[in-house]
Design an enzyme around this catalytic site. Structure first.
Site, PDB file in Angstrom:
ATOM      1  N   GLU A  43       0.872  -1.163   0.000  1.00 40.67           N
ATOM      2  CA  GLU A  43       0.000   0.000   0.000  1.00 40.67           C
ATOM      3  C   GLU A  43       0.918   1.224   0.000  1.00 40.67           C
ATOM      4  O   GLU A  43       1.821   1.312   0.834  1.00 40.67           O
ATOM      5  CB  GLU A  43      -0.875   0.011   1.267  1.00 40.67           C
ATOM      6  CG  GLU A  43      -1.867   1.146   1.202  1.00 40.67           C
ATOM      7  CD  GLU A  43      -2.698   1.320   2.457  1.00 40.67           C
ATOM      8  OE1 GLU A  43      -2.705   0.421   3.319  1.00 40.67           O
ATOM      9  OE2 GLU A  43      -3.327   2.382   2.558  1.00 40.67           O
ATOM     10  N   ARG A 268       5.624 -12.440   9.663  1.00 40.97           N
ATOM     11  CA  ARG A 268       6.369 -11.267   9.246  1.00 40.97           C
ATOM     12  C   ARG A 268       7.740 -11.235   9.916  1.00 40.97           C
ATOM     13  O   ARG A 268       7.964 -11.857  10.941  1.00 40.97           O
ATOM     14  CB  ARG A 268       5.626  -9.950   9.473  1.00 40.97           C
ATOM     15  CG  ARG A 268       4.880  -9.757  10.710  1.00 40.97           C
ATOM     16  CD  ARG A 268       4.308  -8.324  10.769  1.00 40.97           C
ATOM     17  NE  ARG A 268       3.227  -8.051   9.829  1.00 40.97           N
ATOM     18  CZ  ARG A 268       3.125  -6.926   9.095  1.00 40.97           C
ATOM     19  NH1 ARG A 268       4.015  -5.980   9.187  1.00 40.97           N
ATOM     20  NH2 ARG A 268       2.106  -6.750   8.296  1.00 40.97           N
ATOM     21  N   LYS A 278       4.937   0.793   9.752  1.00 41.58           N
ATOM     22  CA  LYS A 278       4.927   2.026   8.964  1.00 41.58           C
ATOM     23  C   LYS A 278       4.516   3.211   9.819  1.00 41.58           C
ATOM     24  O   LYS A 278       5.021   4.311   9.652  1.00 41.58           O
ATOM     25  CB  LYS A 278       3.958   1.893   7.792  1.00 41.58           C
ATOM     26  CG  LYS A 278       4.490   1.101   6.629  1.00 41.58           C
ATOM     27  CD  LYS A 278       3.494   1.230   5.482  1.00 41.58           C
ATOM     28  CE  LYS A 278       3.734   0.170   4.431  1.00 41.58           C
ATOM     29  NZ  LYS A 278       2.580   0.052   3.532  1.00 41.58           N
TER      30      LYS A 278
HETATM   31  P1  ATP Z   1       0.107  -1.587   6.754  1.00 35.01           P
HETATM   32  O1  ATP Z   1      -0.081  -1.673   8.201  1.00 35.01           O
HETATM   33  O2  ATP Z   1       0.173  -0.194   6.230  1.00 35.01           O
HETATM   34  O3  ATP Z   1      -0.738  -2.524   5.927  1.00 35.01           O
HETATM   35  P2  ATP Z   1       2.216  -3.315   5.969  1.00 35.01           P
HETATM   36  O4  ATP Z   1       3.549  -3.363   6.612  1.00 35.01           O
HETATM   37  O5  ATP Z   1       1.344  -4.509   5.996  1.00 35.01           O
HETATM   38  O6  ATP Z   1       1.575  -2.074   6.596  1.00 35.01           O
HETATM   39  P3  ATP Z   1       1.884  -3.272   3.095  1.00 35.01           P
HETATM   40  O7  ATP Z   1       2.203  -2.195   2.159  1.00 35.01           O
HETATM   41  O8  ATP Z   1       0.484  -3.707   3.212  1.00 35.01           O
HETATM   42  O9  ATP Z   1       2.440  -2.819   4.502  1.00 35.01           O
HETATM   43  O10 ATP Z   1       2.837  -4.502   2.817  1.00 35.01           O
HETATM   44  C1  ATP Z   1       3.080  -5.018   1.538  1.00 35.01           C
HETATM   45  C2  ATP Z   1       3.446  -6.471   1.657  1.00 35.01           C
HETATM   46  O11 ATP Z   1       4.575  -6.643   2.493  1.00 35.01           O
HETATM   47  C3  ATP Z   1       2.309  -7.263   2.269  1.00 35.01           C
HETATM   48  O12 ATP Z   1       2.141  -8.456   1.539  1.00 35.01           O
HETATM   49  C4  ATP Z   1       2.791  -7.532   3.666  1.00 35.01           C
HETATM   50  O13 ATP Z   1       2.253  -8.733   4.138  1.00 35.01           O
HETATM   51  C5  ATP Z   1       4.314  -7.587   3.489  1.00 35.01           C
HETATM   52  N1  ATP Z   1       4.992  -7.199   4.731  1.00 35.01           N
HETATM   53  C6  ATP Z   1       4.816  -6.077   5.437  1.00 35.01           C
HETATM   54  N2  ATP Z   1       5.582  -6.072   6.540  1.00 35.01           N
HETATM   55  C7  ATP Z   1       6.271  -7.224   6.540  1.00 35.01           C
HETATM   56  C8  ATP Z   1       7.240  -7.827   7.416  1.00 35.01           C
HETATM   57  N3  ATP Z   1       7.640  -7.213   8.542  1.00 35.01           N
HETATM   58  N4  ATP Z   1       7.735  -9.025   7.086  1.00 35.01           N
HETATM   59  C9  ATP Z   1       7.349  -9.640   5.961  1.00 35.01           C
HETATM   60  N5  ATP Z   1       6.454  -9.146   5.098  1.00 35.01           N
HETATM   61  C10 ATP Z   1       5.912  -7.953   5.364  1.00 35.01           C
HETATM   62 MG    MG Z   2      -0.705  -4.396   4.904  1.00 35.31          MG
END
Ligand code: ATP
Ligand code: MG
Length: 572
Positions: A43, A268, A278
């Site tokens: 996102e 994660r 974020k």
């Molecule tokens: P938000 O809370 O804004 O959704 P987010 O960290 O999930 O934050 P996204 O932009 O939705 O951010 O993440 C993009 C992709 O990265 C998603 O598939 C998410 O699952 C993966 N992702 C995010 N953080 C991690 C992490 N710490 N480890 C592994 N994958 C991650």
């Molecule tokens: Mg997310």
């Protein structure tokens, strides 16, 4: 030079993990006609961090490994938090990590028309309704984990009324938050996500791509699964928190009767001594705790890039930590290990003195300059050698001299002989002090002309080798030394009542304003990486100019000392 891949050898390249196993199994059973198609779906509401790198490496890596494809798709359903700046940074970061989506850069917002049609389809099938409950009321009706929810009084509106109201929502007739479109599923489901979740909300906000075309926006949960379906994704890899959303994604896809990807959840990445949320990363920027999203102390991709980490090191790290089904915390030092391992192979060596102490060789001819040969990278003979100017006056580290050396201290002290790297054996013969402070401000030495190149003339040994920079040739630089951003292992844990920001390390940045660096570093362009002998790995910062050079310390050398001794032995 290319190394054979697993597929060449008919074997998996890396130790397997459950996601890879699932894909293999699906290939064996021909579940998706032999296709592997993944996507990385950020996102655009912030910069990417090292946790995202794990997801990127897995999605792009697995696609490559199995001869498949991976899309880059922005899940941009929330106009109030998303910005083009974030889109651009994400594109840059994924590319920098070494991955290629070819012509498959997509935006969920490009599917808004299709999603709207699908919403209408669900209304017509009696599976969605317009609800007038406020957000607070909806929360109250929703129930809890232990209590079932209650049905909305608007749940049984007729299809015609729902169609008309939804159309009017779209036309902008209602204010933000006054109405929603909800799926009609089951208010008593044990899974809260199934209790008539919101599909559309009214938000009169400009979208970074669709502009003002829409004032209703689909929820992430009504968008994500269908976007994967539209793109023909075979394996929708996501993090564990989406496990409870899977039944909802399945429900939408089944009701709509469209192509069904397979969702796989993994844990994660969490790292100690830092934060990977974020929201928290944004707070650090907004409150001025760091200089920006790419502050070299931040675990963002742009931060660690500026710090000097390499894409190769990050990919190796992600491969090594593997993929798990339960959450854990990985040590930051493991990441640093992979950074060092890569930089050791690839970075050129140079000499720099961070805290200079002036040394004069009394028996060295005044005005003489010798160009001494130095090895650029002992790990890579093809990197060749360079000439380093040596003269009568030079700098060493203040740390490399002790007037009263403790036991086990083998560097310079009065009467002691040491080797100057690539230069000569020198013996300390005198110390000049500031009469006011008593601080040592200058050393006097003699050198042995027969030890040129740092080689022992007669087999006599010295116990240490120190680095130096010729005073007349030294170039000045600002050097930024970084330490951990937080002082405690898990700043996310606020169970002791301490806010996460209270653990910020006040000493995470140390500025060295006037380091002396070897002349070969004077023209190094931003982004180039070096090992400063005995000090660590450093990279030229983007702030660096020909007038004011700026270096970031990427990572310290671990076993500096043993290494230098070993390489000297190798030379002799
Ligand atoms: P938000 O809370 O804004 O959704 P987010 O960290 O999930 O934050 P996204 O932009 O939705 O951010 O993440 C993009 C992709 O990265 C998603 O598939 C998410 O699952 C993966 N992702 C995010 N953080 C991690 C992490 N710490 N480890 C592994 N994958 C991650
Ligand atoms: Mg997310």
């Amino acid at each position: 030079m290319s190394t054979p891949t697993n597929r060449d050898a008919g074997e998996p390249a890396a130790p397997s993990h459950f996601v890879r196993d699932i894909i293999r199994e699906d290939l064996a059973t021909n579940r998706f006609d032999g296709r592997v198609h993944t996507r990385f779906p950020p996102e655009p509401n912030g910069y990417l961090h090292i946790g995202h790198a794990k997801s990127i490496c897995m999605n792009f890596g697995l696609a490559k490994e199995f001869g498949g494809k991976c899309n880059l798709r922005f899940d941009d359903t929330n106009p109030s938090k998303e910005e083009t700046e974030y889109v651009e940074s994400i594109i840059e970061d994924v590319r920098w990590l070494g991955f290629d989506w070819e012509d498959r850069l997509f935006y969920a917002s490009d599917y808004f028309d299709q999603l709207y049609e699908w919403a209408v389809q669900l209304i017509k099938a009696g599976n969605a309704y317009v609800c007038d409950l406020s957000a607070d009321e909806m929360r109250e009706y929703r129930g809890t984990l232990t209590e079932p929810g209650r049905e909305s009084p608007y749940r049984n509106r007729s299809v015609e009324e729902n169609l008309e109201l939804f159309e009017r929502m779209r036309a902008g007739e209602f204010p933000d938050g006054s109405r929603t479109l909800r799926a009609k599923i089951d208010m008593s489901s044990p899974n809260l996500n199934m209790r008539d979740p919101v599909m559309y909300r009214i938000v009169h906000a400009e979208h970074h791509r669709s502009g003002n075309k829409w004032c209703i926006y689909p929820m992430y949960d009504f968008t994500h699964g269908q976007s994967d379906s539209i793109e023909g994704i075979t394996h929708s890899i996501c993090t564990l928190e989406f496990e409870d959303h899977r039944p909802l994604y399945d429900w939408y896809i089944e009701q709509l009767g469209i192509y069904h990807p397979r969702q796989i959840e993994f844990a994660r990445l969490n790292l100690d001594y830092t934060v990977l949320s974020k929201r928290k990363l944004l707070t650090l920027v907004q409150k001025g705790y760091v200089s920006g999203w790419d502050d070299p102390r931040k675990p963002t991709i742009s931060g660690i890039r500026r710090r000097g980490y390499t894409p190769e090191a990050i990919r190796n790290f992600c491969e090594r930590i593997g993929v798990a089904k339960f959450n854990g915390i990985i040590e930051y030092s493991l990441l640093e290990h992979f950074v060092r391992e890569d930089l050791n192979k690839t970075s050129l060596r140079a000499m720099a003195v961070l805290r200079p102490l002036k040394v004069v060789i009394d028996n060295y001819p005044e005005g003489q300059v010798e160009e001494l040969e130095a090895i650029n990278n002992p790990e890579d003979p093809s990197a060749g050698t360079r000439k380093v100017p040596f003269s009568r006056v030079f700098y060493i580290e203040q740390d490399d001299f002790r007037e009263d050396p403790p036991k086990q201290y083998y560097r310079l002290s009065p009467g002691r002989e040491v080797r100057l790297r690539y230069a000569y054996f020198v013996t300390c013969t005198g110390v000049v002090k500031d009469p006011a402070t008593g601080q040592v401000v200058e050393l006097h030495c003699t050198y042995d002309p027969a030890s040129k190149g740092g080689n022992s003339p007669d087999g006599r040994k010295v116990k240490s080798t120190i680095h130096w920079v010729s005073a007349a040739h030294a170039v000045e630089a600002e050097v930024r030394l970084y330490d951990k951003l937080f002082t405690c292992e898990n700043p996310n844990d606020e169970s002791d009542g301490q806010e996460w920001t209270s653990h910020l390390n006040p000493n995470s940045l140390e500025l060295i304003p006037d380091a002396k660096i070897e002349p070969c570093l004077a023209a190094a362009p931003p982004g180039s990486r070096y090992q400063f002998e005995r000090l660590g790995y450093f990279t030229v910062d983007r702030d660096s100019t020909p007038e004011k050079r700026v270096f970031n310390r990427t990572v310290q050398l671990r076993d500096t000392w043993a290494k230098i001794e070993k390489s000297q032995k190798g030379k002799r």
